[in-house]
Design an enzyme around this catalytic site. Structure first.
Site, mmCIF file in Angstrom:
data_model
loop_
_atom_site.group_PDB
_atom_site.id
_atom_site.type_symbol
_atom_site.label_atom_id
_atom_site.label_comp_id
_atom_site.label_asym_id
_atom_site.label_seq_id
_atom_site.Cartn_x
_atom_site.Cartn_y
_atom_site.Cartn_z
ATOM 1 N N SER A 11 0.995 -1.240 -0.133
ATOM 2 C CA SER A 11 -0.199 0.016 -0.026
ATOM 3 C C SER A 11 0.515 1.194 -0.057
ATOM 4 C CB SER A 11 -0.860 -0.142 0.937
ATOM 5 O OG SER A 11 0.105 -0.179 2.497
ATOM 6 N N ALA A 14 3.720 3.433 -4.469
ATOM 7 C CA ALA A 14 3.162 1.885 -6.033
ATOM 8 C C ALA A 14 2.239 1.720 -5.746
ATOM 9 C CB ALA A 14 4.585 1.286 -6.374
ATOM 10 N N LYS A 33 0.653 -5.367 5.141
ATOM 11 C CA LYS A 33 1.138 -6.466 5.866
ATOM 12 C C LYS A 33 0.953 -5.552 7.095
ATOM 13 C CE LYS A 33 5.369 -7.670 6.195
ATOM 14 N NZ LYS A 33 7.404 -7.871 5.351
ATOM 15 N N GLN A 45 10.975 11.991 2.496
ATOM 16 C CA GLN A 45 11.769 13.492 3.139
ATOM 17 C C GLN A 45 11.754 14.381 1.888
ATOM 18 O OE1 GLN A 45 14.652 13.366 5.499
ATOM 19 N NE2 GLN A 45 13.905 12.080 7.301
ATOM 20 N N GLY A 47 11.469 14.697 -1.485
ATOM 21 C CA GLY A 47 10.333 14.927 -3.086
ATOM 22 C C GLY A 47 10.398 14.185 -3.938
ATOM 23 N N GLU A 113 18.945 18.826 -5.182
ATOM 24 C CA GLU A 113 19.359 17.563 -4.220
ATOM 25 C C GLU A 113 20.878 17.666 -5.199
ATOM 26 O OE1 GLU A 113 16.263 15.006 -4.096
ATOM 27 O OE2 GLU A 113 15.081 15.385 -1.710
ATOM 28 N N ASP A 217 10.017 -9.083 0.641
ATOM 29 C CA ASP A 217 8.804 -9.828 0.321
ATOM 30 C C ASP A 217 8.296 -10.395 -0.877
ATOM 31 O OD1 ASP A 217 8.642 -9.264 3.256
ATOM 32 O OD2 ASP A 217 6.858 -9.636 3.308
ATOM 33 N N HIS A 238 23.146 5.326 3.558
ATOM 34 C CA HIS A 238 21.921 6.815 3.521
ATOM 35 C C HIS A 238 23.457 7.089 4.512
ATOM 36 C CE1 HIS A 238 21.793 10.850 4.892
ATOM 37 N NE2 HIS A 238 20.794 10.382 3.624
ATOM 38 N N HIS A 345 19.856 1.890 2.689
ATOM 39 C CA HIS A 345 18.399 3.314 2.337
ATOM 40 C C HIS A 345 17.296 2.531 1.370
ATOM 41 C CE1 HIS A 345 16.615 6.598 2.882
ATOM 42 N NE2 HIS A 345 17.344 7.479 1.558
ATOM 43 N N ARG A 380 20.510 5.075 -7.037
ATOM 44 C CA ARG A 380 19.024 5.969 -7.214
ATOM 45 C C ARG A 380 19.834 7.533 -7.013
ATOM 46 N NH1 ARG A 380 15.284 7.722 -3.039
ATOM 47 N NH2 ARG A 380 17.367 7.702 -1.661
ATOM 48 N N SER A 385 13.005 7.716 -6.994
ATOM 49 C CA SER A 385 11.954 7.000 -6.208
ATOM 50 C C SER A 385 10.652 6.571 -6.644
ATOM 51 C CB SER A 385 12.637 6.145 -5.377
ATOM 52 O OG SER A 385 13.077 6.592 -4.438
HETATM 53 C C1 LIG Z 1 13.172 7.820 5.168
HETATM 54 C C2 LIG Z 1 12.827 7.513 3.359
HETATM 55 C C3 LIG Z 1 13.522 9.355 2.721
HETATM 56 C C4 LIG Z 1 12.885 9.060 1.572
HETATM 57 N N1 LIG Z 1 13.156 9.891 0.894
HETATM 58 C C5 LIG Z 1 12.907 10.119 -0.647
HETATM 59 C C6 LIG Z 1 12.335 11.271 -1.695
HETATM 60 O O1 LIG Z 1 12.835 12.466 -0.944
HETATM 61 N N2 LIG Z 1 11.964 10.741 -2.484
HETATM 62 C C7 LIG Z 1 12.623 9.833 -3.290
HETATM 63 O O2 LIG Z 1 11.902 9.608 -4.878
HETATM 64 N N3 LIG Z 1 12.287 8.817 -2.275
HETATM 65 C C8 LIG Z 1 12.343 8.556 -1.131
HETATM 66 N N4 LIG Z 1 12.866 7.051 -0.378
HETATM 67 C C9 LIG Z 1 12.828 5.997 -0.782
HETATM 68 C C10 LIG Z 1 10.861 5.780 -1.479
HETATM 69 O O3 LIG Z 1 10.483 5.928 0.075
HETATM 70 C C11 LIG Z 1 10.986 4.456 -1.206
HETATM 71 O O4 LIG Z 1 11.230 3.758 -2.520
HETATM 72 C C12 LIG Z 1 9.674 4.359 -2.341
HETATM 73 O O5 LIG Z 1 7.893 5.077 -1.040
HETATM 74 C C13 LIG Z 1 8.668 3.181 -2.653
HETATM 75 O O6 LIG Z 1 7.465 2.666 -2.758
HETATM 76 P P1 LIG Z 1 6.786 1.391 -3.054
HETATM 77 O O7 LIG Z 1 5.533 1.598 -2.958
HETATM 78 O O8 LIG Z 1 7.537 0.597 -3.687
HETATM 79 O O9 LIG Z 1 6.944 0.396 -1.300
HETATM 80 P P2 LIG Z 1 6.755 1.440 0.306
HETATM 81 O O10 LIG Z 1 5.938 2.752 -0.083
HETATM 82 O O11 LIG Z 1 8.006 0.974 1.029
HETATM 83 O O12 LIG Z 1 5.594 0.396 0.779
HETATM 84 C C14 LIG Z 1 5.315 -1.146 0.222
HETATM 85 C C15 LIG Z 1 3.718 -2.079 0.520
HETATM 86 O O13 LIG Z 1 4.832 -3.333 0.815
HETATM 87 C C16 LIG Z 1 3.777 -3.870 2.302
HETATM 88 N N5 LIG Z 1 4.149 -5.033 2.248
HETATM 89 C C17 LIG Z 1 5.490 -5.695 1.903
HETATM 90 N N6 LIG Z 1 5.346 -6.908 1.963
HETATM 91 C C18 LIG Z 1 4.400 -7.321 2.153
HETATM 92 C C19 LIG Z 1 3.712 -9.015 1.997
HETATM 93 N N7 LIG Z 1 4.391 -9.602 2.339
HETATM 94 N N8 LIG Z 1 2.140 -8.357 1.703
HETATM 95 C C20 LIG Z 1 1.571 -7.522 2.442
HETATM 96 N N9 LIG Z 1 2.093 -6.568 2.248
HETATM 97 C C21 LIG Z 1 3.431 -6.490 1.825
HETATM 98 C C22 LIG Z 1 3.975 -2.873 3.218
HETATM 99 O O14 LIG Z 1 3.633 -3.356 4.315
HETATM 100 C C23 LIG Z 1 3.785 -1.793 2.387
HETATM 101 O O15 LIG Z 1 2.142 -1.338 2.300
HETATM 102 C C24 LIG Z 1 12.592 7.605 0.989
HETATM 103 C C25 LIG Z 1 12.897 6.142 1.561
HETATM 104 C C26 LIG Z 1 13.505 6.280 2.633
HETATM 105 C C27 LIG Z 1 12.471 5.441 4.259
#
Ligand SMILES: Cc1cc2nc3c(=O)[nH]c(=O)nc-3n(C[C@H](O)[C@H](O)[C@H](O)COP(=O)(O)OP(=O)(O)OC[C@H]3O[C@@H](n4cnc5c(N)ncnc54)[C@H](O)[C@@H]3O)c2cc1C
Length: 415
Positions: A11, A14, A33, A45, A47, A113, A217, A238, A345, A380, A385
């Site tokens: 959730s 993506a 999860k 944080q 953008g 950045e 996962d 990081h 990170h 990256r 991302s």
């Molecule tokens: C502190 C921090 C700062 C960041 N700052 C930036 C930024 O400024 N700009 C930028 O572009 N990127 C940034 N990033 C990176 C970016 O946040 C992530 O790459 C991006 O949010 C990933 O999104 P996602 O939807 O792929 O995964 P996530 O947002 O991590 O979501 C993953 C989801 O999958 C679920 N999940 C996982 N395994 C399972 C399972 N087995 N069953 C059910 N659900 C599951 C989790 O519960 C969660 O809901 C940052 C990351 C961090 C940690």
């Protein structure tokens, strides 16, 4: 057994994007999860990178991404992502994301950045991810075609091969087995299309900036059903994560070094100049490697980041969140150095996909940090991302909507 058109696992940004993009025509199940907003996306944080000004160009964004990726980015994918950035940001604005505006209200404020040659980071103060996440999550929770299952963990994918009903050379994904964390029961969720959006794998490491849910996962599930996985060795570290037994994952922004913060050994001596002439202002990977080198060489648990030589009101006004959090843990950053360690990170690699997020299996997509699209190469570029999550979320949604209704097999699953 529950049957849907589309099963989305995750959730974050993506998963939410693909859910909203298909929900007008498809019956969607989105599993998470923990709670819907427990994601890395919420913690972002800085953008989102996008070319939004006339003095910038798509070519420049592409070049910056290729430079950061150390020659290993897929050029076609990089062009595709950079070219779709503007319309993606416009979509977010239309959804109501409160991005920060210029002081004179002449437009949106863009920051610059590391690694970006232009100002192209649109943001919502210093909590962009949270602003985007809650805006989209709210819509998902209120959509009549989307069923959200919180506290549900996908444990394994269901494929035609596993069920012994392969009709084509390439197996198809038919859904997933999902553990209800509250009842301890496993639910079978059948779906015509399944989307892995499970985020990164930072929690594999002792120190990480990622939330607890980032355990790789999706990569593991995809690997077990025969998908190709690539570039898992390219984990971006990081340099400065707070080192404290009670701090869990707390990032000390690079801006602290940008504003004069100095990295020190426990005896107060500086070490970065011995590793790179840019010292504390060297790129992330160089600083993280130098810190790791010093810690291993000397058997240290951490090194220190010192900004206490700056006036206290400057430190507090520039870094209010860090000041507050460190004070809670008994560290007054206006008077003493901050203990820090490099922390995992971002996972640059993941499940290999094409330009629609399609994996090696029919009807199985992977998007966001769990995927390896080729955009990031070996490293990256900052703020690419969140953009990738949305560009590929939209591309996967388009591909799913374009698919002819297949005569998919719900019967064997039910049986
Ligand atoms: C502190 C921090 C700062 C960041 N700052 C930036 C930024 O400024 N700009 C930028 O572009 N990127 C940034 N990033 C990176 C970016 O946040 C992530 O790459 C991006 O949010 C990933 O999104 P996602 O939807 O792929 O995964 P996530 O947002 O991590 O979501 C993953 C989801 O999958 C679920 N999940 C996982 N395994 C399972 C399972 N087995 N069953 C059910 N659900 C599951 C989790 O519960 C969660 O809901 C940052 C990351 C961090 C940690």
């Amino acid at each position: 057994m529950q049957q849907f058109d589309v099963l989305i696992i995750g959730s974050g940004l993506a998963g939410l994007t693909v859910a909203l993009k298909v929900a007008a025509e498809k019956k969607v199940c989105l599993v998470s999860k923990r709670k819907i907003n427990d994601t890395s996306s919420s913690w972002a944080q800085g953008g989102i990178a996008a070319v939004l000004r006339d003095d910038d160009s798509i070519e420049a964004h592409i070049q910056d991404t290729l430079n950061a990726g150390a020659g290993l980015c897929d050029q076609e994918i990089t062009r595709e992502v950079a070219s779709h950035a503007k319309e993606t940001v416009e979509w977010l604005i239309a959804q109501g994301v409160p991005f920060t505006r210029e002081q004179d209200d002449s437009g949106y404020h863009l920051t610059r950045e590391g690694g970006h040659s232009h100002r192209r980071i649109i943001h919502a103060a210093d909590a962009t991810g949270h602003a985007v996440q809650v805006t989209l999550a709210d819509q998902v929770l209120n959509h009549p075609n989307i069923t959200v299952l919180e506290d549900h963990i996908a444990v394994d994918l269901i494929t035609s091969r596993k069920l012994g009903i392969d009709h084509e050379e390439t197996p198809s994904c038919l859904g997933a087995y999902v553990l209800n964390n509250k009842t301890g029961k496993v639910v079978t969720v059948g779906a015509q299309n399944t989307v892995l959006a499970t985020g990164g794998a930072g929690k594999v490491f002792l120190y990480t900036t990622n939330p607890d849910v980032s355990t790789g996962d999706g990569v593991a599930m995809a690997w077990r059903v025969g998908c190709r996985i690539a570039n898992m060795e390219f984990i971006q570290f990081h340099p400065t994560c707070l080192f404290h037994p009670k701090a869990k994952s707390f990032l000390i922004t690079e801006a602290v070094r940008g504003e004069g913060g100095i990295l020190k050994l426990p005896d107060g001596s500086r070490f970065m100049q011995q590793h790179d002439e840019r010292a504390e202002l060297a790129p992330r990977d160089v600083v993280a490697r130098a810190m790791d080198f010093e810690m291993k060489k000397r058997g240290l648990d951490c090194v220190y980041l010192d900004i206490s030589h700056k006036p206290a009101d400057f430190v507090i006004s520039h870094f209010p969140t860090i000041y507050r959090r460190c004070m809670e843990l008994g560290i007054d950053i206006t008077k003493e150095p901050i203990p820090v360690v490099p922390a995992a990170h971002y996972s640059c690699g993941g499940v290999m996909t094409d330009h629609n997020g399609q994996t090696d299996l029919n009807n199985l997509y992977a998007i966001g940090e769990t995927a390896c699209t080729g955009l990031h190469g070996a490293n990256r570029l900052a703020s690419n991302s969140l953009l990738e999550c949305m560009v590929f979320g939209q591309a996967a949604a388009k591909a799913i909507l374009a698919e002819e209704k297949k005569n998919y097999c719900s019967t064997p699953l039910l049986g």
